[in-house]
Design a protein around this motif. Structure first.
Motif, PDB file in Angstrom:
ATOM      1  N   LEU A   1       0.601  -1.365  -0.003  1.00  0.00           N
ATOM      2  CA  LEU A   1       0.102  -0.061   0.011  1.00  0.00           C
ATOM      3  C   LEU A   1       1.047   1.540  -0.126  1.00  0.00           C
ATOM      4  N   GLY A   2       1.669   1.051  -0.664  1.00  0.00           N
ATOM      5  CA  GLY A   2       2.936   2.358  -0.734  1.00  0.00           C
ATOM      6  C   GLY A   2       4.105   2.213  -1.113  1.00  0.00           C
ATOM      7  N   GLY A   3       5.377   2.778  -1.229  1.00  0.00           N
ATOM      8  CA  GLY A   3       6.806   2.363  -1.498  1.00  0.00           C
ATOM      9  C   GLY A   3       7.630   2.038  -0.842  1.00  0.00           C
ATOM     10  N   VAL A   4       7.615   2.757   0.055  1.00  0.00           N
ATOM     11  CA  VAL A   4       9.371   2.080   1.258  1.00  0.00           C
ATOM     12  C   VAL A   4       8.113   0.613   1.662  1.00  0.00           C
ATOM     13  N   ILE A   5       8.432  -0.511   2.507  1.00  0.00           N
ATOM     14  CA  ILE A   5       8.829  -0.942   3.106  1.00  0.00           C
ATOM     15  C   ILE A   5       9.074  -0.869   4.527  1.00  0.00           C
ATOM     16  N   SER A   6       7.808  -0.602   5.255  1.00  0.00           N
ATOM     17  CA  SER A   6       8.046  -0.263   6.893  1.00  0.00           C
ATOM     18  C   SER A   6       8.291  -1.371   7.775  1.00  0.00           C
ATOM     19  N   LYS A   7       9.326  -1.313   8.965  1.00  0.00           N
ATOM     20  CA  LYS A   7       9.836  -2.149   9.762  1.00  0.00           C
ATOM     21  C   LYS A   7       8.528  -3.131   9.967  1.00  0.00           C
ATOM     22  N   GLY A   8       7.037  -2.998  10.505  1.00  0.00           N
ATOM     23  CA  GLY A   8       6.243  -3.806  10.597  1.00  0.00           C
ATOM     24  C   GLY A   8       6.315  -4.621   9.783  1.00  0.00           C
ATOM     25  N   GLN A   9       6.191  -4.054   8.276  1.00  0.00           N
ATOM     26  CA  GLN A   9       5.820  -5.040   7.355  1.00  0.00           C
ATOM     27  C   GLN A   9       6.988  -5.555   7.031  1.00  0.00           C
TER      28      GLN A   9
ATOM     29  N   ARG B   1      14.133   3.747  -7.488  1.00  0.00           N
ATOM     30  CA  ARG B   1      14.654   4.330  -6.499  1.00  0.00           C
ATOM     31  C   ARG B   1      14.147   3.877  -5.596  1.00  0.00           C
ATOM     32  N   ILE B   2      12.585   3.319  -5.315  1.00  0.00           N
ATOM     33  CA  ILE B   2      11.784   3.000  -4.191  1.00  0.00           C
ATOM     34  C   ILE B   2      12.858   1.098  -3.173  1.00  0.00           C
ATOM     35  N   ALA B   3      12.547   0.894  -5.188  1.00  0.00           N
ATOM     36  CA  ALA B   3      13.308  -0.370  -4.986  1.00  0.00           C
ATOM     37  C   ALA B   3      14.698  -0.644  -4.595  1.00  0.00           C
ATOM     38  N   GLU B   4      15.669  -0.001  -4.768  1.00  0.00           N
ATOM     39  CA  GLU B   4      16.781   0.467  -3.994  1.00  0.00           C
ATOM     40  C   GLU B   4      17.519   0.340  -2.830  1.00  0.00           C
ATOM     41  N   ARG B   5      15.854   1.390  -1.713  1.00  0.00           N
ATOM     42  CA  ARG B   5      15.848   1.672  -0.567  1.00  0.00           C
ATOM     43  C   ARG B   5      15.610   0.277  -0.112  1.00  0.00           C
ATOM     44  N   ASN B   6      14.540  -0.151  -0.399  1.00  0.00           N
ATOM     45  CA  ASN B   6      13.467  -1.212   0.454  1.00  0.00           C
ATOM     46  C   ASN B   6      14.689  -2.280   0.283  1.00  0.00           C
ATOM     47  N   THR B   7      15.540  -2.373  -0.677  1.00  0.00           N
ATOM     48  CA  THR B   7      16.918  -4.086  -1.197  1.00  0.00           C
ATOM     49  C   THR B   7      17.856  -3.872   0.071  1.00  0.00           C
ATOM     50  N   ALA B   8      18.285  -2.048   0.598  1.00  0.00           N
ATOM     51  CA  ALA B   8      19.269  -2.153   1.650  1.00  0.00           C
ATOM     52  C   ALA B   8      18.447  -2.636   3.173  1.00  0.00           C
TER      53      ALA B   8
END
Length: 232
Positions: A144-152, A175-182
């Motif tokens: 339900l959004g771009g960046v995956i949260s810690k709870g998710q 860009r969001i995928a790169e951040r989620n990868t990290a």
């Protein structure tokens, strides 16, 4: 004789209020929606255009709100409705979440996801997931959004350690995928990538998933390629 307002008021109070059919489309207070009372969005023109079948409408309990002219997607976690996503068909903004929705504590559809070879595909929007399920791809969850949260991330970990990220096919999505990868890498997940086949922007527009491909994080690192490689 002059009308007696007090007498009239007492007389009218003796009778119950009769609501007309117009009350069925009265605007809810603060846009709060009683999802359970709404009809299923069967044979809905908007969903038909998106290629969503009536079977999928029933499976996901997708509703229609006539006042807002909106499709309502209920969000369930462990059998309990925790909110909804409202997709306005004729007005903006196109998407609205239910009031006070806690995105950090949900994945959609958490109760339906079926890991394939112990892998789960992570997409952004509810219709990305719904369309994938409609076409037979059932190892998909939306954040339900771009960046995956810690709870998710914790919820994903309860399902699998093997994640396939599916970014939107644009620069913002990559860009969001790169951040989620990290973020996922720090928690020890095995990461792969996929992209909507057929040159589509996201899973929500795909009609045929038979050509879906994946690339591992380590494969791209070996080639010294970034995520632009998979969309080129």
């Amino acid at each position: 004789l002059r009308p007696n307002k007090d007498l009239n008021a007492r007389f009218l109070s003796m009778f119950p209020v009769v609501y007309s059919r117009k009350s069925e489309v009265t605007k809810p207070v603060k846009d709060e929606i009683d999802v359970k009372s709404l009809p299923l969005a069967l044979n809905n023109d908007y969903l038909d255009r998106r290629g969503i079948s009536n079977d999928t409408v029933e499976s996901f309990d997708i509703k229609y709100h006539s006042y807002f002219k909106a499709v309502i997607v209920p969000l369930y976690m462990k059998g309990e409705q925790v909110g909804y996503v409202r997709r306005n068909i004729v007005t903006n903004p196109k998407y609205l979440n239910s009031p006070d929705l806690d995105r950090d504590s949900l994945l959609f559809p958490y109760d339906k996801v079926e890991p394939d070879n112990n892998k789960i595909i992570v997409v952004e929007g509810v219709f990305d997931a719904i369309n994938a399920y409609d076409k037979g791809v059932k190892n998909v969850v939306a954040t339900l959004g771009g960046v995956i949260s810690k709870g998710q991330i914790r919820l994903l970990g309860s399902l699998t350690r093997n994640i396939i990220l599916c970014p939107d096919n644009d620069s913002a999505g990559l860009r969001i995928a790169e951040r989620n990868t990290a973020m996922l890498s720090r928690y020890g997940f095995n990461i792969e990538y996929t992209i909507a086949p057929g040159g589509k922007k996201d899973f929500g527009d795909v009609k045929d998933f038979s050509t879906l491909q994946t690339w591992s994080y380590f494969y791209l690192k070996t080639l010294k390629k970034d995520l632009n490689y998979i969309v080129s």
